[in-house]
Design a protein around this motif. Sequence first.
Motif, mmCIF file in Angstrom:
data_model
loop_
_atom_site.group_PDB
_atom_site.id
_atom_site.type_symbol
_atom_site.label_atom_id
_atom_site.label_comp_id
_atom_site.label_asym_id
_atom_site.label_seq_id
_atom_site.Cartn_x
_atom_site.Cartn_y
_atom_site.Cartn_z
ATOM 1 N N VAL A 232 -5.358 -4.234 -1.004
ATOM 2 C CA VAL A 232 -4.037 -3.554 -1.269
ATOM 3 C C VAL A 232 -4.706 -2.478 -2.201
ATOM 4 O O VAL A 232 -3.021 -1.756 -1.964
ATOM 5 N N ALA A 233 -5.121 -2.194 -3.064
ATOM 6 C CA ALA A 233 -4.689 -0.638 -3.747
ATOM 7 C C ALA A 233 -4.690 0.624 -2.398
ATOM 8 O O ALA A 233 -4.412 1.260 -2.944
ATOM 9 N N SER A 234 -6.124 0.004 -2.446
ATOM 10 C CA SER A 234 -6.627 1.604 -0.677
ATOM 11 C C SER A 234 -5.379 1.968 -0.368
ATOM 12 O O SER A 234 -5.591 3.116 0.790
ATOM 13 N N THR A 235 -3.975 0.486 0.204
ATOM 14 C CA THR A 235 -3.006 0.776 0.123
ATOM 15 C C THR A 235 -1.199 1.975 -0.319
ATOM 16 O O THR A 235 -0.563 1.633 0.643
ATOM 17 N N GLU A 236 -1.856 1.853 -1.005
ATOM 18 C CA GLU A 236 -0.551 2.293 -2.013
ATOM 19 C C GLU A 236 0.082 3.611 -2.197
ATOM 20 O O GLU A 236 1.218 3.662 -2.289
ATOM 21 N N SER A 237 -0.758 5.218 -1.708
ATOM 22 C CA SER A 237 -0.304 5.691 -1.266
ATOM 23 C C SER A 237 0.734 5.599 0.280
ATOM 24 O O SER A 237 1.320 6.824 0.618
ATOM 25 N N ARG A 238 0.393 4.317 1.133
ATOM 26 C CA ARG A 238 0.926 4.278 2.579
ATOM 27 C C ARG A 238 2.425 4.006 1.593
ATOM 28 O O ARG A 238 2.435 2.904 1.332
ATOM 29 N N PRO A 239 3.920 4.290 2.398
ATOM 30 C CA PRO A 239 5.342 3.595 2.430
ATOM 31 C C PRO A 239 5.251 2.233 2.993
ATOM 32 O O PRO A 239 4.543 1.884 4.050
ATOM 33 N N GLY A 240 6.406 1.031 2.084
ATOM 34 C CA GLY A 240 6.202 0.282 2.950
ATOM 35 C C GLY A 240 5.103 -1.196 2.460
ATOM 36 O O GLY A 240 4.334 -0.766 1.486
ATOM 37 N N ALA A 241 6.167 -1.986 2.623
ATOM 38 C CA ALA A 241 5.559 -3.312 1.941
ATOM 39 C C ALA A 241 3.668 -3.565 3.200
ATOM 40 O O ALA A 241 3.482 -2.484 3.661
ATOM 41 N N PHE A 242 3.016 -4.233 2.019
ATOM 42 C CA PHE A 242 1.614 -4.885 2.267
ATOM 43 C C PHE A 242 1.595 -5.744 3.406
ATOM 44 O O PHE A 242 2.288 -6.715 3.800
ATOM 45 N N GLN A 243 1.001 -4.646 4.633
ATOM 46 C CA GLN A 243 0.747 -6.455 6.158
ATOM 47 C C GLN A 243 0.548 -7.038 6.049
ATOM 48 O O GLN A 243 1.389 -7.869 7.182
ATOM 49 N N SER A 244 -0.558 -7.544 5.928
ATOM 50 C CA SER A 244 -1.728 -8.721 5.724
ATOM 51 C C SER A 244 -1.540 -9.945 4.806
ATOM 52 O O SER A 244 -2.403 -10.277 4.222
ATOM 53 N N ARG A 245 0.200 -9.699 4.053
ATOM 54 C CA ARG A 245 0.426 -11.137 2.837
ATOM 55 C C ARG A 245 -0.203 -11.816 2.323
ATOM 56 O O ARG A 245 -0.810 -12.510 1.718
ATOM 57 N N LEU A 248 -3.522 -11.850 2.688
ATOM 58 C CA LEU A 248 -4.444 -11.981 1.433
ATOM 59 C C LEU A 248 -4.420 -13.165 0.881
ATOM 60 O O LEU A 248 -5.188 -13.247 -0.268
ATOM 61 N N THR A 249 -3.343 -13.643 0.502
ATOM 62 C CA THR A 249 -3.397 -15.042 -0.263
ATOM 63 C C THR A 249 -3.935 -16.079 -0.084
ATOM 64 O O THR A 249 -4.699 -16.660 -0.932
ATOM 65 N N PHE A 250 -4.471 -16.405 1.491
ATOM 66 C CA PHE A 250 -5.602 -17.405 1.428
ATOM 67 C C PHE A 250 -6.869 -17.523 0.984
ATOM 68 O O PHE A 250 -7.187 -17.696 0.473
ATOM 69 N N LEU A 251 -7.556 -16.395 1.247
ATOM 70 C CA LEU A 251 -8.204 -15.339 1.157
ATOM 71 C C LEU A 251 -8.224 -15.352 -0.693
ATOM 72 O O LEU A 251 -9.549 -15.659 -1.115
ATOM 73 N N LEU A 252 -7.585 -14.634 -1.666
ATOM 74 C CA LEU A 252 -7.136 -15.109 -2.397
ATOM 75 C C LEU A 252 -7.518 -15.894 -3.364
ATOM 76 O O LEU A 252 -7.546 -16.295 -4.368
ATOM 77 N N LEU A 253 -6.497 -17.063 -2.750
ATOM 78 C CA LEU A 253 -6.486 -18.297 -3.298
ATOM 79 C C LEU A 253 -7.546 -19.789 -3.088
ATOM 80 O O LEU A 253 -7.924 -20.142 -4.132
#
Length: 346
Positions: A232-245, A248-253
Amino acid sequence: MPARGEKIRALLATGRIANLPTVCSNVLAGFWLSSSLYPACCLGSISQDKMIVPLLFLMLSCCMIYLAGCMLGDAVDLPFDRKNRPSRPLPQGILTARSVRSASYVLFALALIILFFVTPVTALLNEHQAKLLSVRWTEAIQTHEIAFGLLLCGVVICYAFYHKKNKPAALIMMGSCRFLLVILAMSFAHKTFLQNDPTPANWFSPHPHWLGSWMLIPALGVGAYTILLSWVASTESRPGAFQSRNILTFLLLTVPASSLAIIFLMPITEPIQYISYAVALILCYLWMCYGLKALKTSKPVFVSRALAGFCLLDATFLAPVEPIAAAICLLLFVVALTLQRVAPAT
């Protein structure tokens, strides 16, 4: 000319001081798990209580490596930050890239010096071990500790120079940094020259029992968590929402669930251990959900919350083993959130 207070705040922001409690938490988890889950016959003769001061020095060394990596990364990223993050201290001219880069190398050197000398000095200050070593302090040098310390520094430096050139490799390197941090702490818990039956061969070579395959469980858990939040941090400079939420949620949990393996690795006899584990796991999941909720509108807020969440993840690994150590991780979590009010975590 920037005022002194402005320079101090800029230095704190450049070093990402708000994340230092998470470094200490990772170190504490690795050390306590490693020294608690091994049978007594495989441990050295220095007890845990006598390892508190060396453990604090290890935390200091690892914090120095973290500060050095953040500072070196900002110095290398100056051209990028001028275009994409002009509010950072270096693009603003509050600090110079040359001074920050020089300070980072000094911190790397000091960290390795501490790592090199802390165990020999500890051994010589212990009356029994001083007799064992016959005042030859060089026999207390722990090659496995130093090897992992050098490897950690090498990966941190490589990340600072190359993370903008290869994003997938950068994620692996960032995960490797936290992975090695935990492994370094685990190696530190086992003093190979202090086995119950020491021989000269053990003094300069790792004892065959210090490294176990189970160590990969918490280390990989921390590493995987790092990769996911860094994604997620690697996309901070890009505009818009994070596309693979959703992915990410499944893997994070799934990451905190790996702590269940600790339950099967050791016999738990006290109800407080189950209770503390349940509390730590619930808090970890609640905080993850809180961070994921922020991801809908703000990637930086998610990353800041996820960084503090390292402490809660460490607590889930520690709670079944030592509830007091898990409580310390919870305290470090509060400290991390407090420091984020002083300096940004990203």
